[in-house]
Design an enzyme around this catalytic site. Structure first.
Site, PDB file in Angstrom:
ATOM      1  N   HIS A  57       0.845  -1.185   0.000  1.00 51.82           N
ATOM      2  CA  HIS A  57       0.000   0.000   0.000  1.00 51.82           C
ATOM      3  C   HIS A  57       0.886   1.241   0.000  1.00 51.82           C
ATOM      4  O   HIS A  57       2.040   1.202   0.452  1.00 51.82           O
ATOM      5  CB  HIS A  57      -0.891   0.024   1.235  1.00 51.82           C
ATOM      6  N   GLU A 107       0.894   3.826   1.894  1.00 48.94           N
ATOM      7  CA  GLU A 107       1.358   4.191   3.226  1.00 48.94           C
ATOM      8  C   GLU A 107       2.543   3.333   3.654  1.00 48.94           C
ATOM      9  O   GLU A 107       3.518   3.845   4.213  1.00 48.94           O
ATOM     10  CB  GLU A 107       0.237   4.015   4.270  1.00 48.94           C
ATOM     11  N   CYS A 159      -6.451   1.789   5.696  1.00 51.71           N
ATOM     12  CA  CYS A 159      -7.042   0.527   6.124  1.00 51.71           C
ATOM     13  C   CYS A 159      -6.457   0.117   7.475  1.00 51.71           C
ATOM     14  O   CYS A 159      -5.584   0.791   8.031  1.00 51.71           O
ATOM     15  CB  CYS A 159      -6.754  -0.551   5.077  1.00 51.71           C
ATOM     16  N   CYS A 177      -2.545  -0.419   7.532  1.00 48.47           N
ATOM     17  CA  CYS A 177      -1.785   0.827   7.475  1.00 48.47           C
ATOM     18  C   CYS A 177      -1.929   1.623   8.767  1.00 48.47           C
ATOM     19  O   CYS A 177      -0.964   2.246   9.227  1.00 48.47           O
ATOM     20  CB  CYS A 177      -2.204   1.641   6.262  1.00 48.47           C
TER      21      CYS A 177
END
Length: 162
Positions: free
Chosen positions: A54, A56, A84, A87
């Site tokens: 992701h 992040e 999410c 993260c």
């Protein structure tokens, strides 16, 4: 001169567009420390064949490498989409000071949309949250991306007769 949240979010949007160019869901993130970017990332799950790639996570990894510390004390994370669960956990573990996000994620967002995870009293670190920064720009980028994907799938069905 201290930059504004909007200025930093523009850089996260630029990274999200890089991801979109690679056919990744357009989410971009940066980590800022002492008014400079120390970490950058965009979604790269498909291109890296990595379910945890992701934006992040990529930005946090880059920042940790830059500052040579897995603790990112006094660092701020800017991301174009509400994070999410994974993260959010990474932010707590890395000791991010502040999260600034753009668009809400009604299905999987755990900052404001669903679980409000960072508000749990049992967490051993508090992350200060600011949401909705350049929300319209962040939302539009995602909407445009998925609209194009749906159109491509529809055209592919017509072409293949499926």
């Amino acid at each position: 001169m201290q930059k504004t949240d909007q200025c930093w979010m523009q850089e996260a949007l630029r990274l999200a567009r890089l991801g979109a160019a690679l056919n990744e869901v357009p989410v971009g993130a940066i980590v800022v420390y002492e008014n400079r970017i120390v970490g950058r990332g965009y979604n790269s799950l498909i291109s890296r064949v990595d379910p945890v790639a992701h934006a992040e996570i990529q930005a946090l990894r880059d920042a940790a490498s830059t500052v040579n510390n897995y603790r990112l004390v006094n660092c701020d994370l800017y991301v174009t989409l509400e994070p999410c669960t994974m993260c959010a956990g990474a932010m707590v573990h890395s000791r991010i000071r502040r999260l600034i996000y753009g668009a809400r994620e009604p299905k999987a967002g755990v900052i404001a949309s669903q679980a409000r995870l960072l508000e749990m009293s049992w967490l051993n670190h508090e992350v200060v949250v600011t949401g909705g920064v350049l929300e319209d720009d962040c939302s539009q980028l995602l909407s445009d991306f998925f609209r194009c994907r749906r159109l491509e799938k529809k055209q592919e069905k017509r072409r293949t007769g499926g």
